[in-house]
Every structure is written in structure tokens, then in C-alpha cells.
Write a protein that holds these residues in place. Structure first.
Motif, PDB file in Angstrom:
ATOM      1  N   GLU A 496     -54.250  39.975  51.565  1.00  0.00           N
ATOM      2  CA  GLU A 496     -53.184  39.451  50.728  1.00  0.00           C
ATOM      3  C   GLU A 496     -51.949  40.325  50.860  1.00  0.00           C
ATOM      4  OE1 GLU A 496     -52.726  37.769  46.158  1.00  0.00           O
ATOM      5  OE2 GLU A 496     -54.226  39.318  46.613  1.00  0.00           O
ATOM      6  N   SER A 497     -50.800  39.692  50.999  1.00  0.00           N
ATOM      7  CA  SER A 497     -49.546  40.440  51.111  1.00  0.00           C
ATOM      8  C   SER A 497     -49.160  41.015  49.752  1.00  0.00           C
ATOM      9  CB  SER A 497     -48.427  39.544  51.631  1.00  0.00           C
ATOM     10  OG  SER A 497     -48.151  38.512  50.697  1.00  0.00           O
ATOM     11  N   TYR A 498     -48.384  42.100  49.783  1.00  0.00           N
ATOM     12  CA  TYR A 498     -47.926  42.708  48.534  1.00  0.00           C
ATOM     13  C   TYR A 498     -47.085  41.718  47.725  1.00  0.00           C
ATOM     14  CZ  TYR A 498     -49.306  47.287  50.422  1.00  0.00           C
ATOM     15  OH  TYR A 498     -50.015  48.354  50.935  1.00  0.00           O
ATOM     16  N   GLU A 502     -47.992  40.971  43.840  1.00  0.00           N
ATOM     17  CA  GLU A 502     -47.190  41.629  42.816  1.00  0.00           C
ATOM     18  C   GLU A 502     -45.878  40.878  42.604  1.00  0.00           C
ATOM     19  OE1 GLU A 502     -48.226  44.102  41.039  1.00  0.00           O
ATOM     20  OE2 GLU A 502     -50.047  44.574  42.166  1.00  0.00           O
ATOM     21  N   GLU A 503     -45.560  40.584  41.341  1.00  0.00           N
ATOM     22  CA  GLU A 503     -44.330  39.848  41.030  1.00  0.00           C
ATOM     23  C   GLU A 503     -43.079  40.643  41.372  1.00  0.00           C
ATOM     24  OE1 GLU A 503     -44.305  38.587  37.019  1.00  0.00           O
ATOM     25  OE2 GLU A 503     -45.950  37.143  37.257  1.00  0.00           O
ATOM     26  N   ILE A 504     -43.153  41.993  41.351  1.00  0.00           N
ATOM     27  CA  ILE A 504     -41.956  42.808  41.583  1.00  0.00           C
ATOM     28  C   ILE A 504     -41.707  43.064  43.062  1.00  0.00           C
ATOM     29  CG2 ILE A 504     -42.092  43.937  39.334  1.00  0.00           C
ATOM     30  CD1 ILE A 504     -43.303  46.370  40.677  1.00  0.00           C
ATOM     31  N   VAL A 505     -42.534  42.459  43.934  1.00  0.00           N
ATOM     32  CA  VAL A 505     -42.331  42.607  45.372  1.00  0.00           C
ATOM     33  C   VAL A 505     -41.790  41.291  45.914  1.00  0.00           C
ATOM     34  CG1 VAL A 505     -43.422  43.060  47.604  1.00  0.00           C
ATOM     35  CG2 VAL A 505     -44.175  44.300  45.566  1.00  0.00           C
ATOM     36  N   THR A 506     -40.720  41.371  46.713  1.00  0.00           N
ATOM     37  CA  THR A 506     -40.084  40.171  47.237  1.00  0.00           C
ATOM     38  C   THR A 506     -39.543  40.418  48.645  1.00  0.00           C
ATOM     39  OG1 THR A 506     -38.423  38.466  46.762  1.00  0.00           O
ATOM     40  CG2 THR A 506     -37.819  40.750  46.275  1.00  0.00           C
ATOM     41  N   ASP A 507     -39.297  39.336  49.364  1.00  0.00           N
ATOM     42  CA  ASP A 507     -38.695  39.413  50.695  1.00  0.00           C
ATOM     43  C   ASP A 507     -37.243  38.966  50.618  1.00  0.00           C
ATOM     44  OD1 ASP A 507     -41.057  40.229  51.785  1.00  0.00           O
ATOM     45  OD2 ASP A 507     -41.554  38.317  52.739  1.00  0.00           O
ATOM     46  N   PHE A 514     -39.057  44.272  49.629  1.00  0.00           N
ATOM     47  CA  PHE A 514     -38.562  45.258  48.669  1.00  0.00           C
ATOM     48  C   PHE A 514     -39.368  45.209  47.372  1.00  0.00           C
ATOM     49  CE2 PHE A 514     -34.900  44.479  51.350  1.00  0.00           C
ATOM     50  CZ  PHE A 514     -34.358  45.742  51.536  1.00  0.00           C
ATOM     51  N   ILE A 515     -39.364  46.369  46.677  1.00  0.00           N
ATOM     52  CA  ILE A 515     -39.893  46.439  45.313  1.00  0.00           C
ATOM     53  C   ILE A 515     -38.696  46.345  44.374  1.00  0.00           C
ATOM     54  CG2 ILE A 515     -41.188  47.816  43.661  1.00  0.00           C
ATOM     55  CD1 ILE A 515     -42.390  49.276  46.158  1.00  0.00           C
ATOM     56  N   GLU A 516     -38.694  45.314  43.538  1.00  0.00           N
ATOM     57  CA  GLU A 516     -37.573  45.088  42.637  1.00  0.00           C
ATOM     58  C   GLU A 516     -37.819  45.805  41.309  1.00  0.00           C
ATOM     59  OE1 GLU A 516     -37.089  40.849  42.311  1.00  0.00           O
ATOM     60  OE2 GLU A 516     -35.488  40.872  43.797  1.00  0.00           O
ATOM     61  N   LEU A 517     -37.008  46.830  41.015  1.00  0.00           N
ATOM     62  CA  LEU A 517     -37.088  47.567  39.759  1.00  0.00           C
ATOM     63  C   LEU A 517     -35.716  47.573  39.094  1.00  0.00           C
ATOM     64  CD1 LEU A 517     -39.158  50.665  40.959  1.00  0.00           C
ATOM     65  CD2 LEU A 517     -40.015  48.680  39.702  1.00  0.00           C
ATOM     66  N   GLU A 518     -35.696  47.943  37.817  1.00  0.00           N
ATOM     67  CA  GLU A 518     -34.399  48.124  37.164  1.00  0.00           C
ATOM     68  C   GLU A 518     -33.606  49.174  37.924  1.00  0.00           C
ATOM     69  OE1 GLU A 518     -34.584  49.030  33.059  1.00  0.00           O
ATOM     70  OE2 GLU A 518     -36.009  47.442  32.592  1.00  0.00           O
ATOM     71  N   ASN A 618     -23.022  47.706  43.408  1.00  0.00           N
ATOM     72  CA  ASN A 618     -23.127  48.409  44.688  1.00  0.00           C
ATOM     73  C   ASN A 618     -23.765  49.792  44.546  1.00  0.00           C
ATOM     74  OD1 ASN A 618     -22.019  46.340  46.187  1.00  0.00           O
ATOM     75  ND2 ASN A 618     -19.891  47.073  45.948  1.00  0.00           N
ATOM     76  N   ARG A 619     -23.684  50.392  43.300  1.00  0.00           N
ATOM     77  CA  ARG A 619     -24.380  51.653  43.066  1.00  0.00           C
ATOM     78  C   ARG A 619     -25.838  51.339  42.728  1.00  0.00           C
ATOM     79  NH1 ARG A 619     -19.916  52.508  39.686  1.00  0.00           N
ATOM     80  NH2 ARG A 619     -21.273  52.244  37.853  1.00  0.00           N
ATOM     81  N   ARG A 620     -26.757  51.671  43.624  1.00  0.00           N
ATOM     82  CA  ARG A 620     -28.144  51.239  43.392  1.00  0.00           C
ATOM     83  C   ARG A 620     -29.111  52.090  44.208  1.00  0.00           C
ATOM     84  NH1 ARG A 620     -25.815  48.556  47.454  1.00  0.00           N
ATOM     85  NH2 ARG A 620     -27.095  47.850  49.208  1.00  0.00           N
ATOM     86  N   CYS A 621     -30.388  52.006  43.833  1.00  0.00           N
ATOM     87  CA  CYS A 621     -31.486  52.520  44.654  1.00  0.00           C
ATOM     88  C   CYS A 621     -32.360  51.340  45.066  1.00  0.00           C
ATOM     89  CB  CYS A 621     -32.331  53.533  43.876  1.00  0.00           C
ATOM     90  SG  CYS A 621     -31.688  55.214  43.934  1.00  0.00           S
ATOM     91  N   GLU A 622     -32.768  51.314  46.304  1.00  0.00           N
ATOM     92  CA  GLU A 622     -33.638  50.255  46.815  1.00  0.00           C
ATOM     93  C   GLU A 622     -34.934  50.865  47.337  1.00  0.00           C
ATOM     94  OE1 GLU A 622     -30.510  46.820  48.293  1.00  0.00           O
ATOM     95  OE2 GLU A 622     -31.151  48.347  49.722  1.00  0.00           O
ATOM     96  N   PHE A 623     -36.022  50.116  47.190  1.00  0.00           N
ATOM     97  CA  PHE A 623     -37.351  50.605  47.577  1.00  0.00           C
ATOM     98  C   PHE A 623     -37.925  49.636  48.615  1.00  0.00           C
ATOM     99  CE2 PHE A 623     -36.400  51.463  43.103  1.00  0.00           C
ATOM    100  CZ  PHE A 623     -36.281  52.845  43.167  1.00  0.00           C
TER     101      PHE A 623
END
Length: 627
Positions: A496-498, A502-507, A514-518, A618-623
Motif C-alpha cells: 500500500e502506498s503512503y 495516510e490522509e496527510i500524504v498527497t501527490d 509530500f506530507i502535508e502539515l501545518e 511562500n515562507r514554508r517548510c515542505e516534507f
């Protein structure tokens, strides 16, 4: 004059039609009464309709005349290919194709019409690798006369069925004398022969009934055998000669007290008795109402007072919707039997099923060194010397063959295919790893476009197998191997793909995951992790702990209000600070990378004219998930 000629023609046609009608009626009556030899002679002369040709083919089929059966069935198939035929016809046609070794066409018929995909070439190759033994056969009864089959061991003698008594009436089914039971000694020397062949007494052998398939208790005082009843039962407008198991006692060196066993019936057959090693169970074949197929293998418990328990069906690991007959139980409790419902090489094939936790396992075909394109049945083995007997009509007549079995150097392996758990799609280039019971890597393979893997194993070992694909949750399956016939293991790895798990994981649109977090906020020109940012990163710590094979890149981005170099350095420090927070909270540094992008990848390309909202976006962190 013309009127007279027309009259003659009409009379002639009427006479011919009437003759054909009478002949067909006679043939159908013979067919219903299982007088197949006589029926075939008439059907062969009748018009070649689908009904006549199918019954003609049946007459040949039920007497194992597969070449003739094929000629008739082929015409039926060609005439009705677009209209469809019964499953029964397709199975018989499939069986005769195997019986003449036309395996390629037989596989096609099975796949198209019987919903059972077979590749005999691959099946043959598989069995060569996994059967426990290879067999060397020698015809024991070629000089006895008539047809002979079915060996029962009784001290230093064997007992078998034969049509050699030409004084018996002929059986209408096959035109041969009724079967009697004979005993003989087997001499071993340069050539194995039968000596002192003698019929059993008249209480056992009845001229107008068949006797066969004898089995004896170890003390030689009780015999079980098959006999057809005199009474013929009407079932579905046909007359059926029911076969029952009989029991006899040896008293003063004579077989007597011959009676049908209590679980027999005059409306269904019980036949081919076999005793297990401690004689606590009697196995047999039957078409009783609880059967899965036309004949199944059952057993009954045998009690001290010679009474019997209720019949127990051995289930679908042994039985199919076709025929399972001639059971034999070896001293190690392995069940040997014949079937035409499992994958084989034509007619009845010999199979073995071992026992685990009081349940018979999936049966294994014994391979082409013992199975032919015709009927192979009535397996008996003397375990201590790896010799025994089988019966076969491979020569055109039933004969008994002796065998020696030689251990096969088997190749053990596990195989399967890797697919996406949600979509079912094949996952090429997945890494499949085999581990031993201590977690050591035994073998590893990257699957190709077909998603299939095959890894070598050894008997009687504990293993686990893992499928691993970047951005997927690794799946681990545990299994044991054994040396009881289950050599080929098929384990389908559904991973199974992440993003599905997991709801917080998206393409994104480019296929990046990516992992979508605040969003994580930093003080102006600072990179220390604030308490609010720590709460967000704790969610990431939990996710990385849950999936210990997940690897990510921590990417930090700034807005464009400061200088380019300043922003690049600041974002790099923020990314590294985020990484260090994860490491401090137990995440291995090997699973993490960090990268500062500065202002190079704005989500909103507003340049110098951004609003405060656009700057904050534009100021952000991405996972980014790498693996």
C-alpha cells in the motif's frame, strides 16, 4: 409414370427414416444401460448430428478409446462452436485431448470454457523440480491375460482384480468378462513375475458381479473389497449398477461371512477401500449425496466391534467436482489417490496429500515419471523399500506395474507477484527480499515489468519475505517450508502506498509525494524551532516512527523580501534546524536530508509585488517523501 417414381422415392425415404429412427432408439436404450460397445456400433452408422456424435464419443470415452472419442467430439465441437455446449462436454473433450497428448489445445479448451487456466508446458517443468520421487515402472501382468488392476497386500501375497476368467459372462459396458479377485506371489529376481495365480473362493467371486480393490487387515483375517450389486437402480431415467464395499472374514482358511458394510447404500456407490496404518480408519471413494464432485474420497472410523462411524468427506484440498478414487494411506499417513479433476496429464492421475494438524494439505501431482496420458490409479507403496504397485491402461489394457521410486533432487522456492493493494496494478521494480528466521537476508530480487519474483528456499525452514517500493509501506509475510509435498509457495505481495494509507500524504501534479502539515513559522531572520512549530513536527515524528523505512527531505523556503544569498542561507539553517529536531526525537539521521531553497521556488510567483498573505504562503517548510 412420374407419379409412380415419386411414390417410390417417398417410400424409400420413409423406410430409411424409419430405420434410422428405430436404430437410434435402440442405440439410446443401450447407451442408457451403459452397453457402450454395442451402442457405439449403431451410433457410428447414424446421421452425424450433434446428439449422435456426442453419444458416440461418450461410448468411446467411457472405455478409454481416446483417439476414436476425439474424432467424434471434434465434430461436435466444430458443429456447435458458436452455439455453445455443456460444461460436461467441454470437460470430456478437454480430457480426450490430453489423452492423445494434444496438451496445447486441451489448455485452450480449459482456459476458454472450463474457467481453469492451464499451461501444461509450465506445469510439466514445475513438477520436474518439485516432485519428491521419480519412478521406474515394469509391467507385472502383461502375461496374465485380460485386464488386471488394483493390488491389495496380504502377507506374502498380492490380491488383484482381473477379467482373465473367460468363463464369466461379458460385461456390456466394455465387452469383457466380469472381474474376479485373484491372489498370487510376486517373485523377485532378474525379472519380477507373478507365480501361483489363483482365484479367491466362490463366496467372493460371483460370475455375474464385479469384485475388485481388496484390502486386508494386518492379521489377514478381515478383507474389504468392492462389488457391484445385482440390483440396478433407476436414477434420472438411467439404470445404474451401484458398487458397495463388502467385508469378509477368514475362517478355517476360507473367506466367509461376506456382508456389505453398514455405510453402503443401494442408491449410491462406496468403493476402493483402504485402511490407515493402525486400522482405525477406512478410507473409500463414493458418490454419496454429500460429495463435492462425481466421486469423492471419504473415511469412516473403525471401532473395536467392527462397526463404523459416519462418513467424513476429506474436503476440497483432496476432492474436486470431478472424480477422486482409489485412496491409499501410507505408513506416514500420506494419502495417495487418483483424480481427473486436478491438473494432470490425461485421464486419472496419481496425487499425494500429506497431513498437517489432522488436515490433508493441497494434493501434489506425482509427475510424468508415473503418470501417463491415460488412467493411472491404485497406488500402493511399501515404504521401507520404496517399491510398490500402480495400475494403468497406458498400454490399451489395464495392467499392474511394479515401481521403484528414487528421490528427486528438488528445487525449493517461493514465488509470487507484487501489486498495489488499492488499485491492483502490478508494481515493477519492487525489491523483494527473503529473510531467514533470524532476519538475515537470504536472497533479494528487483522484479521486472511483470512484477513477478522467484527466490530459492530450503525445506523445513522459517522465512519471511518483504516487498519494498519507494513511497510504499513495506509488506512482510511469514511462512514455513516443509518436506511433505508443499514445495511451491505463491505469496502475492500487495503493498500500500503512503498516500493511500495516510490522509496527510498527497501527490502533486509532477508525481512528487509530500506530507502535508501545518506551516512551520520562524521569527524574522531566525531558525530556532518555536513551541508551535514543535507541535507540528511531533506529528511528523509519529509518522516516521510508524514507518521506519520512510525517508524524507526537509525543504525550507523563504519569501523574496531580503537578499538572494541571505534567503538561501536562512532557509538552509531552518531546514537543518528542523532535521536536528527530528534527530533529537529519535529519528535516524540516515533517513533525513535537508535543503534550503531560499526564494527560488515560490508557490505564488508575485516577485516584489506580493501581499502579506502571498509572502506568508511562500515562507514554508515542505516534507518530500523520498522512499
Amino acid at each position: 409414370m412420374k407419379t409412380f417414381k415419386l411414390y417410390i422415392v417417398l417410400v424409400t425415404l420413409t423406410t430409411v427414416t424409419l430405420c434410422f429412427s428405430q436404430s437410434k432408439s435402440k442405440a439410446d436404450k443401450l447407451y442408457e444401460n451403459r452397453a457402450y460397445i454395442d451402442a457405439a456400433e449403431i451410433y457410428a452408422q447414424l446421421p452425424k448430428t450433434v446428439a449422435n456424435l456426442e453419444k458416440l464419443g461418450d461410448c468411446y470415452y467411457y472405455n478409454s478409446e481416446f483417439e476414436n472419442a476425439h474424432k467424434a467430439y471434434k465434430q461436435v465441437y466444430d458443429l456447435k462452436i458458436d452455439a455453445g455446449l455443456s460444461d460436461s462436454f467441454y470437460f470430456k473433450y478437454f480430457d480426450v485431448l490430453k489423452g492423445i497428448k494434444n496438451y496445447e489445445e486441451a489448455d485452450e479448451i480449459s482456459t476458454l470454457y472450463l474457467k481453469d487456466s492451464i499451461n501444461t508446458k509450465n506445469f510439466r517443468s514445475l513438477l520436474e523440480r518439485i516432485v519428491p520421487y521419480n519412478y521406474e515402472l515394469e509391467n507385472l501382468t502383461k502375461d496374465v491375460g485380460g485386464s488386471s488392476f488394483g493390488v491389495g497386500l496380504n502377507e506374502d501375497k498380492i490380491v488383484f482384480a482381473s477379467t482373465k476368467n473367460i468363463k464369466n459372462p461379458n460385461y456390456k459396458w466394455n465387452g469383457k468378462p466380469y472381474l474376479d479377485l485373484y491372489e498370487a506371489k510376486v517373485s523377485t529376481g532378474d525379472k519380477i513375475t507373478l507365480d501361483s495365480v489363483q482365484p479367491l473362493n466362490k463366496k467372493i467371486n460371483i460370475p455375474t458381479q464385479h469384485e475388485s480393490s481388496a484390502v486386508f487387515t494386518k492379521d489377514g483375517k478381515t478383507m474389504y473389497f468392492s462389488r457391484n450389486l445385482k440390483k440396478r437402480i433407476d436414477l434420472d431415467s438411467t439404470k445404474v449398477a451401484v458398487v458397495s464395499i463388502f467385508m469378509a472374514e477368514l475362517i478355517d482358511n476360507e473367506w466367509t461371512n461376506v456382508e456389505a458394510v453398514s455405510f453402503s447404500s443401494d442408491t449410491y456407490s462406496t468403493m476402493h477401500p483402504a485402511l490407515n496404518n493402525d486400522e482405525s480408519r477406512l478410507y473409500f471413494s463414493s458418490d454419496m449425496p454429500s460429495s463435492i464432485g462425481s466421486f469423492d474420497v471419504f473415511y469412516v472410523d473403525v471401532f473395536d466391534d467392527n462397526s463404523f462411524g459416519a462418513p467424513i468427506n476429506l474436503g476440497e484440498n483432496v476432492n474436486t467436482k470431478r472424480r477422486e478414487q482409489f485412496p491409499f494411506i501410507a505408513t506416514d499417513s500420506t494419502l495417495y489417490f487418483s483424480s481427473n479433476g486436478k491438473h494432470g496429464f490425461g485421464g486419472l492421475d496419481l496425487f499425494a496429500s500429506s497431513v498437517s494438524n489432522n488436515e490433508f494439505l493441497d494434493a501434489l501431482n506425482l509427475g510424468e515419471s508415473i503418470n501417463s496420458e491415460k488412467d493411472d490409479f491404485a497406488f500402493v507403496v511399501i515404504d521401507s523399500v520404496n517399491t510398490g504397485y500402480i495400475s494403468s491402461n497406458r498400454s490399451g489394457l489395464d495392467n499392474i506395474y511394479t515401481f521403484k521410486r528414487i528421490e528427486n533432487e528438488r528445487t525449493y522456492y517461493i514465488e509470487g507477484v507484487v501489486t498495489d493493494k488499492v488499485t491492483g496494478e502490478i508494481l515493477p521494480f519492487t525489491t523483494v527480499t527473503l529473510f531467514d528466521k533470524d532476519g538475515n537476508v537470504i536472497a533479494e530480487q528487483v522484479v521486472g515489468e511483470d512484477g513477478r519474483y522467484m527466490l530459492p528456499t530450503k525445506p523445513s525452514q522459517k522465512y519471511s519475505v518483504e516487498g519494498f517500493q519507494p513511497k510504499y509501506i513495506p509488506q512482510i509475510e511469514f511462512f514455513d517450508t516443509n518436506d511433505k509435498g508443499n514445495i511451491e509457495f505463491n505469496i502475492e505481495l500487495e503493498i500500500e502506498s503512503y498516500k493511500d494509507a495516510e490522509e496527510i500524504v498527497t501527490d502533486d501534479a509532477d508525481g512528487n509525494t509530500f506530507i502535508e502539515l501545518e506551516n512551520i513559522y520562524f521569527d524574522f531572520a531566525k531558525w530556532e524551532i518555536k513551541p508551535q512549530a514543535a507541535k507540528t513536527l511531533d506529528v511528523l515524528v509519529a509518522l516516521l516512527t510508524k514507518y521506519p523505512r520512510m525517508e524524507i527531505q526537509l525543504g525550507a523556503h523563504t519569501d523574496s523580501r531580503a537578499g538572494f544569498d541571505f534567503n538561501l542561507d536562512l532557509s538552509d539553517k531552518r531546514a537543518r534546524a528542523t532535521l536536528e529536531y527530528l534527530v533529537e526525537n529519535g529519528i535516524s539521521r540516515k533517513r533525513l536530508t535537508s535543503k534550503g531553497y531560499g526564494e527560488t521556488k515560490p508557490l505564488v510567483p508575485c516577485g516584489e509585488n506580493c501581499t502579506e498573505t502571498e509572502y506568508s504562503i511562500n515562507r514554508r517548510c515542505e516534507f518530500l517523501i523520498l522512499k
